[in-house]
Scaffold this motif. Sequence first.
Motif, mmCIF file in Angstrom:
data_model
loop_
_atom_site.group_PDB
_atom_site.id
_atom_site.type_symbol
_atom_site.label_atom_id
_atom_site.label_comp_id
_atom_site.label_asym_id
_atom_site.label_seq_id
_atom_site.Cartn_x
_atom_site.Cartn_y
_atom_site.Cartn_z
ATOM 1 N N MET A 3 0.846 -1.177 0.000
ATOM 2 C CA MET A 3 0.000 0.000 0.000
ATOM 3 C C MET A 3 0.893 1.242 0.000
ATOM 4 O O MET A 3 1.977 1.224 0.574
ATOM 5 C CB MET A 3 -0.850 -0.029 1.272
ATOM 6 N N ARG A 5 0.938 5.783 -0.029
ATOM 7 C CA ARG A 5 0.299 7.107 0.026
ATOM 8 C C ARG A 5 1.375 8.162 -0.188
ATOM 9 O O ARG A 5 2.488 8.024 0.307
ATOM 10 C CB ARG A 5 -0.395 7.350 1.365
ATOM 11 N N ALA A 7 2.250 12.503 -0.156
ATOM 12 C CA ALA A 7 1.849 13.852 0.252
ATOM 13 C C ALA A 7 3.042 14.783 0.039
ATOM 14 O O ALA A 7 4.199 14.356 0.079
ATOM 15 C CB ALA A 7 1.417 13.879 1.713
ATOM 16 N N VAL A 16 6.399 9.704 1.208
ATOM 17 C CA VAL A 16 5.663 8.497 0.848
ATOM 18 C C VAL A 16 5.543 7.617 2.086
ATOM 19 O O VAL A 16 6.547 7.265 2.699
ATOM 20 C CB VAL A 16 6.378 7.715 -0.281
ATOM 21 N N TYR A 18 4.196 3.910 3.234
ATOM 22 C CA TYR A 18 3.878 2.647 2.580
ATOM 23 C C TYR A 18 3.833 1.509 3.579
ATOM 24 O O TYR A 18 4.375 1.588 4.672
ATOM 25 C CB TYR A 18 4.870 2.342 1.464
ATOM 26 N N ASP A 53 -3.248 6.339 5.698
ATOM 27 C CA ASP A 53 -3.312 7.686 5.150
ATOM 28 C C ASP A 53 -2.096 8.472 5.612
ATOM 29 O O ASP A 53 -1.471 8.135 6.615
ATOM 30 C CB ASP A 53 -4.593 8.393 5.570
ATOM 31 N N LEU A 54 -1.776 9.509 4.864
ATOM 32 C CA LEU A 54 -0.633 10.379 5.140
ATOM 33 C C LEU A 54 -1.062 11.806 4.875
ATOM 34 O O LEU A 54 -1.624 12.104 3.827
ATOM 35 C CB LEU A 54 0.537 10.006 4.225
ATOM 36 N N VAL A 64 0.721 9.934 9.999
ATOM 37 C CA VAL A 64 0.182 8.741 9.359
ATOM 38 C C VAL A 64 -0.979 8.234 10.213
ATOM 39 O O VAL A 64 -0.967 8.376 11.443
ATOM 40 C CB VAL A 64 1.236 7.628 9.186
ATOM 41 N N TYR A 66 -3.680 4.779 10.493
ATOM 42 C CA TYR A 66 -3.914 3.409 10.043
ATOM 43 C C TYR A 66 -4.747 2.685 11.089
ATOM 44 O O TYR A 66 -5.007 3.214 12.167
ATOM 45 C CB TYR A 66 -2.587 2.675 9.813
#
Length: 92
Positions: A3, A5, A7, A16, A18, A53-54, A64, A66
């Motif tokens: 996964m 993300r 920003a 990033v 991940y 998410d980030l 982050v 989660y």
Amino acid sequence: VYMLRLALDSHDTPYVAYVDTSQNGALLKYNGTSWETLGNGAFAPYINNDALDLVIDSQDNPYVAYIGSGKPVVKKYTDSGWDTLNMSGTSG
């Protein structure tokens, strides 16, 4: 990578977050020539959900979010490492 993300901070520096195939979450920052890992590696082991998410705040602090152990987790990266925000009162 399981996964990912992306920003950008206020200077358009990319970050990033991940989750790798071992389900460990990590954060990378591009320093202009290469990617560096922030926080001495994983911010969380064994993230078992697609929720990641980030975001970067107005002072360029990355966060982050989660799902960990069935509950939401939010962590903020500072120069000293990862701080877990108090999420009392929340549930899965």
